[in-house]
Motif scaffolding. Structure first.
Motif, PDB file in Angstrom:
ATOM      1  N   ILE A 213     -12.935 107.531  54.257  1.00  0.00           N
ATOM      2  CA  ILE A 213     -13.046 106.633  53.112  1.00  0.00           C
ATOM      3  C   ILE A 213     -13.610 107.427  51.938  1.00  0.00           C
ATOM      4  CG2 ILE A 213     -14.195 104.583  52.184  1.00  0.00           C
ATOM      5  CD1 ILE A 213     -14.294 103.440  54.967  1.00  0.00           C
ATOM      6  N   ALA A 214     -12.918 107.384  50.809  1.00  0.00           N
ATOM      7  CA  ALA A 214     -13.372 108.096  49.609  1.00  0.00           C
ATOM      8  C   ALA A 214     -13.445 107.121  48.443  1.00  0.00           C
ATOM      9  CB  ALA A 214     -12.420 109.242  49.270  1.00  0.00           C
ATOM     10  N   TYR A 215     -14.527 107.187  47.700  1.00  0.00           N
ATOM     11  CA  TYR A 215     -14.728 106.330  46.531  1.00  0.00           C
ATOM     12  C   TYR A 215     -14.015 106.921  45.321  1.00  0.00           C
ATOM     13  CZ  TYR A 215     -17.288 104.134  42.637  1.00  0.00           C
ATOM     14  OH  TYR A 215     -17.630 103.473  41.478  1.00  0.00           O
ATOM     15  N   ILE A 216     -13.208 106.092  44.649  1.00  0.00           N
ATOM     16  CA  ILE A 216     -12.487 106.504  43.445  1.00  0.00           C
ATOM     17  C   ILE A 216     -13.053 105.699  42.282  1.00  0.00           C
ATOM     18  CG2 ILE A 216     -10.241 106.835  42.382  1.00  0.00           C
ATOM     19  CD1 ILE A 216     -10.600 108.297  45.053  1.00  0.00           C
ATOM     20  N   PRO A 217     -13.937 106.296  41.468  1.00  0.00           N
ATOM     21  CA  PRO A 217     -14.566 105.526  40.387  1.00  0.00           C
ATOM     22  C   PRO A 217     -13.587 105.171  39.279  1.00  0.00           C
ATOM     23  CG  PRO A 217     -15.161 107.834  40.215  1.00  0.00           C
ATOM     24  CD  PRO A 217     -14.390 107.693  41.497  1.00  0.00           C
ATOM     25  N   GLY A 218     -13.860 104.045  38.628  1.00  0.00           N
ATOM     26  CA  GLY A 218     -13.011 103.603  37.529  1.00  0.00           C
ATOM     27  C   GLY A 218     -13.354 104.249  36.201  1.00  0.00           C
ATOM     28  N   ALA A 219     -14.317 105.166  36.199  1.00  0.00           N
ATOM     29  CA  ALA A 219     -14.685 105.901  34.991  1.00  0.00           C
ATOM     30  C   ALA A 219     -15.314 107.220  35.405  1.00  0.00           C
ATOM     31  CB  ALA A 219     -15.661 105.097  34.128  1.00  0.00           C
ATOM     32  N   ASP A 220     -15.021 108.262  34.656  1.00  0.00           N
ATOM     33  CA  ASP A 220     -15.631 109.569  34.901  1.00  0.00           C
ATOM     34  C   ASP A 220     -16.848 109.729  34.003  1.00  0.00           C
ATOM     35  OD1 ASP A 220     -13.704 110.317  36.773  1.00  0.00           O
ATOM     36  OD2 ASP A 220     -12.343 111.016  35.197  1.00  0.00           O
ATOM     37  N   GLY A 221     -17.976 110.087  34.603  1.00  0.00           N
ATOM     38  CA  GLY A 221     -19.181 110.290  33.819  1.00  0.00           C
ATOM     39  C   GLY A 221     -19.781 108.989  33.336  1.00  0.00           C
ATOM     40  N   ALA A 222     -20.567 109.069  32.250  1.00  0.00           N
ATOM     41  CA  ALA A 222     -21.228 107.888  31.697  1.00  0.00           C
ATOM     42  C   ALA A 222     -20.180 106.927  31.146  1.00  0.00           C
ATOM     43  CB  ALA A 222     -22.210 108.292  30.603  1.00  0.00           C
ATOM     44  N   LEU A 223     -20.374 105.645  31.409  1.00  0.00           N
ATOM     45  CA  LEU A 223     -19.372 104.658  30.990  1.00  0.00           C
ATOM     46  C   LEU A 223     -19.272 104.562  29.473  1.00  0.00           C
ATOM     47  CD1 LEU A 223     -17.279 102.603  31.715  1.00  0.00           C
ATOM     48  CD2 LEU A 223     -19.078 100.919  32.116  1.00  0.00           C
ATOM     49  N   ALA A 224     -20.392 104.721  28.765  1.00  0.00           N
ATOM     50  CA  ALA A 224     -20.340 104.664  27.306  1.00  0.00           C
ATOM     51  C   ALA A 224     -19.395 105.732  26.750  1.00  0.00           C
ATOM     52  CB  ALA A 224     -21.739 104.831  26.732  1.00  0.00           C
ATOM     53  N   ASP A 225     -19.445 106.935  27.321  1.00  0.00           N
ATOM     54  CA  ASP A 225     -18.554 108.013  26.870  1.00  0.00           C
ATOM     55  C   ASP A 225     -17.102 107.703  27.230  1.00  0.00           C
ATOM     56  OD1 ASP A 225     -20.772 109.377  25.936  1.00  0.00           O
ATOM     57  OD2 ASP A 225     -20.983 110.609  27.754  1.00  0.00           O
ATOM     58  N   ALA A 226     -16.900 107.151  28.414  1.00  0.00           N
ATOM     59  CA  ALA A 226     -15.537 106.812  28.837  1.00  0.00           C
ATOM     60  C   ALA A 226     -14.943 105.719  27.959  1.00  0.00           C
ATOM     61  CB  ALA A 226     -15.547 106.375  30.302  1.00  0.00           C
ATOM     62  N   LEU A 227     -15.769 104.759  27.556  1.00  0.00           N
ATOM     63  CA  LEU A 227     -15.294 103.706  26.657  1.00  0.00           C
ATOM     64  C   LEU A 227     -14.883 104.285  25.309  1.00  0.00           C
ATOM     65  CD1 LEU A 227     -17.948 100.917  27.373  1.00  0.00           C
ATOM     66  CD2 LEU A 227     -15.511 100.809  27.939  1.00  0.00           C
ATOM     67  N   ALA A 228     -15.700 105.198  24.777  1.00  0.00           N
ATOM     68  CA  ALA A 228     -15.385 105.812  23.491  1.00  0.00           C
ATOM     69  C   ALA A 228     -14.081 106.604  23.554  1.00  0.00           C
ATOM     70  CB  ALA A 228     -16.535 106.709  23.051  1.00  0.00           C
ATOM     71  N   SER A 229     -13.843 107.263  24.686  1.00  0.00           N
ATOM     72  CA  SER A 229     -12.648 108.097  24.829  1.00  0.00           C
ATOM     73  C   SER A 229     -11.377 107.289  25.057  1.00  0.00           C
ATOM     74  CB  SER A 229     -12.832 109.077  25.991  1.00  0.00           C
ATOM     75  OG  SER A 229     -13.944 109.925  25.772  1.00  0.00           O
ATOM     76  N   SER A 230     -11.542 106.026  25.442  1.00  0.00           N
ATOM     77  CA  SER A 230     -10.370 105.223  25.820  1.00  0.00           C
ATOM     78  C   SER A 230      -9.957 104.234  24.740  1.00  0.00           C
ATOM     79  CB  SER A 230     -10.668 104.462  27.117  1.00  0.00           C
ATOM     80  OG  SER A 230     -11.701 103.506  26.925  1.00  0.00           O
ATOM     81  N   ARG A 231     -10.471 104.357  23.549  1.00  0.00           N
ATOM     82  CA  ARG A 231     -10.202 103.348  22.505  1.00  0.00           C
ATOM     83  C   ARG A 231      -8.721 103.217  22.179  1.00  0.00           C
ATOM     84  NH1 ARG A 231     -15.026 103.476  17.918  1.00  0.00           N
ATOM     85  NH2 ARG A 231     -16.696 102.735  19.317  1.00  0.00           N
ATOM     86  N   ASN A 232      -8.019 104.333  22.106  1.00  0.00           N
ATOM     87  CA  ASN A 232      -6.592 104.250  21.773  1.00  0.00           C
ATOM     88  C   ASN A 232      -5.828 103.460  22.832  1.00  0.00           C
ATOM     89  OD1 ASN A 232      -6.922 105.716  19.425  1.00  0.00           O
ATOM     90  ND2 ASN A 232      -6.397 107.684  20.370  1.00  0.00           N
ATOM     91  N   ASN A 233      -6.133 103.716  24.102  1.00  0.00           N
ATOM     92  CA  ASN A 233      -5.474 102.961  25.176  1.00  0.00           C
ATOM     93  C   ASN A 233      -5.885 101.497  25.145  1.00  0.00           C
ATOM     94  OD1 ASN A 233      -3.933 105.020  26.262  1.00  0.00           O
ATOM     95  ND2 ASN A 233      -5.538 105.683  27.685  1.00  0.00           N
ATOM     96  N   GLU A 234      -7.158 101.242  24.837  1.00  0.00           N
ATOM     97  CA  GLU A 234      -7.616  99.853  24.735  1.00  0.00           C
ATOM     98  C   GLU A 234      -6.844  99.101  23.652  1.00  0.00           C
ATOM     99  OE1 GLU A 234     -12.280  99.822  26.138  1.00  0.00           O
ATOM    100  OE2 GLU A 234     -11.798  99.773  24.008  1.00  0.00           O
ATOM    101  N   ASP A 235      -6.694  99.724  22.499  1.00  0.00           N
ATOM    102  CA  ASP A 235      -5.996  99.073  21.399  1.00  0.00           C
ATOM    103  C   ASP A 235      -4.521  98.821  21.750  1.00  0.00           C
ATOM    104  OD1 ASP A 235      -8.295  99.080  19.897  1.00  0.00           O
ATOM    105  OD2 ASP A 235      -7.806 100.942  18.840  1.00  0.00           O
ATOM    106  N   ARG A 236      -3.950  99.745  22.496  1.00  0.00           N
ATOM    107  CA  ARG A 236      -2.535  99.592  22.865  1.00  0.00           C
ATOM    108  C   ARG A 236      -2.348  98.510  23.931  1.00  0.00           C
ATOM    109  NH1 ARG A 236       0.338 102.170  26.870  1.00  0.00           N
ATOM    110  NH2 ARG A 236      -1.444 103.574  27.237  1.00  0.00           N
ATOM    111  N   LEU A 237      -3.238  98.500  24.942  1.00  0.00           N
ATOM    112  CA  LEU A 237      -3.095  97.562  26.052  1.00  0.00           C
ATOM    113  C   LEU A 237      -3.877  96.267  25.852  1.00  0.00           C
ATOM    114  CD1 LEU A 237      -3.391 100.156  28.955  1.00  0.00           C
ATOM    115  CD2 LEU A 237      -1.309  99.074  28.100  1.00  0.00           C
ATOM    116  N   ARG A 238      -4.786  96.275  24.864  1.00  0.00           N
ATOM    117  CA  ARG A 238      -5.591  95.108  24.517  1.00  0.00           C
ATOM    118  C   ARG A 238      -6.443  94.625  25.692  1.00  0.00           C
ATOM    119  NH1 ARG A 238      -1.142  91.323  21.694  1.00  0.00           N
ATOM    120  NH2 ARG A 238      -2.950  89.953  21.359  1.00  0.00           N
TER     121      ARG A 238
END
Length: 347
Positions: A213-238
């Motif tokens: 069994i291996a854990y696959i996290p939904g974010a790499d590193g600190a979540l605040a940084d992952a949120l900042a890096s994913s803004r373009n995808n967020e805007d596209r997928l809403r």
């Protein structure tokens, strides 16, 4: 240990009294007699949640205004009532406005036919598997999960409506704080569960079956940084595209993807091994075994594997087991056996 349980207007039952034994209690009966509902009532009383539905109103007997459950566990009188969408709980006749003390009385591990979805289904079932355990053994887990889900709903609603970034950003901090806790907690849980599940899988299926069994996290590193890096995808997928709501567990048997290559019997064994790992982890953390609720899980297992599963249950645990037939079981003189038929229990 649960010593007694009373159900009133719960599912198919008008009134029922149940007195399980200290060790293994078998409840046999034909289909549609209420065996699953009996175990569900125990879970609702002890954990204030149903493994079958998120809407407690569905557990009210048809045509009635609410249900009531009460019983004694670990020497404590527990009461849970639900009526008109409102829940009331009490310990030793004292109403409880918060759930912390109430949920501290007992720990539960639930085994059911639907557990096969842990192997075959999507990541949501595996996240719920981690959450059910985390909420019982990690301080702050349940609160962080509620905080995360609340912030995620609000943030996704704003993204869907294409609201300005300053409004969306107001939920970044609460989402990240709760999310970082969950990411770390689930990684720790998965690391603890993996060797226990591997051992249980070998016990049920034999030494030739190696589960990982291996854990696959939904974010790499600190979540605040992952949120900042994913803004373009967020805007596209809403929608929010990173975070614990995207977590998963990768299951492999003998190095191959379990969902794609394991047989149905092997998949059933993997699911049971994961639940056994959950029970053993609770025992290790709490220093006593949880109450085990096993709901008619033996269908795809041959008699040999069924009895190996029973032998693998934590020693000294109270296990309440439903099954259609009992002719396959290696019974002990200490077992307690009931027959459920027509809404009535008979010894």
């Amino acid at each position: 240990m649960l010593t007694d349980l009373r159900l009133h207007d719960f599912r198919c039952f008008d009134d029922l009294e149940f007195f399980p034994g200290r060790g293994r209690t078998f409840v046999s009966g034909a289909n549609a007699q209420g065996k699953t509902s009996l175990l569900e009532a125990i879970c609702v009383l002890l954990r204030l949640q149903s493994p079958r539905t998120a809407a407690m109103a569905e557990a009210v007997k048809l045509g009635r205004g609410g249900f009531a459950l009460d019983g004694h566990c670990a020497g404590t009188h527990m009461v849970c009532r639900h009526a008109s969408g409102e829940r009331a709980i009490a310990l030793d006749s004292k109403p409880q406005s918060r759930t912390d003390d109430y949920l501290g009385v007992a720990r539960v591990a639930w085994f059911a036919n639907t557990d096969l979805e842990l192997v075959r289904g999507g990541g949501g079932g595996r996240r719920r598997y981690l959450d059910f355990l985390g909420s019982q053994c990690l301080p702050g887990y349940r609160k962080s999960l509620r905080d995360y889900e609340r912030a995620l709903r609000s943030r996704n609603s704003l993204l869907k409506d294409r609201r300005p970034r300053r409004e969306i950003g107001a939920f970044d901090r609460p989402l990240a704080e709760a999310g970082d806790f969950l990411l770390a907690a689930r990684a720790s849980l998965a690391a603890e569960l993996a060797p226990r599940a591997a051992a249980a899988c070998s016990e049920i299926g034999g030494a030739g079956e190696s589960l990982d069994i291996a854990y696959i996290p939904g974010a790499d590193g600190a979540l605040a940084d992952a949120l900042a890096s994913s803004r373009n995808n967020e805007d596209r997928l809403r929608q929010t595209v990173v975070g614990p709501h995207r977590d998963n567990l990768r299951l492999t048997l003998n190095g191959l993807d379990a969902a794609a290559f394991a047989s149905e019997g092997q998949q059933r064994g993997i699911a049971l091994a994961m639940k056994l790992a959950q029970a053993r982890h609770l025992e290790a953390v709490q220093l006593h075994a949880p109450i085990l609720l096993l709901d008619d899980i033996f269908g795809e297992l041959d008699p040999h594997r069924r009895n190996r599963l029973l032998a693998s249950l934590p020693a000294g645990s109270q296990a309440i087991i439903t099954t259609t037939f009992l002719d396959w079981a290696d019974r002990s003189p200490d077992d307690t056996i009931f027959r459920l038929e027509g809404g009535h229990l008979a010894v």
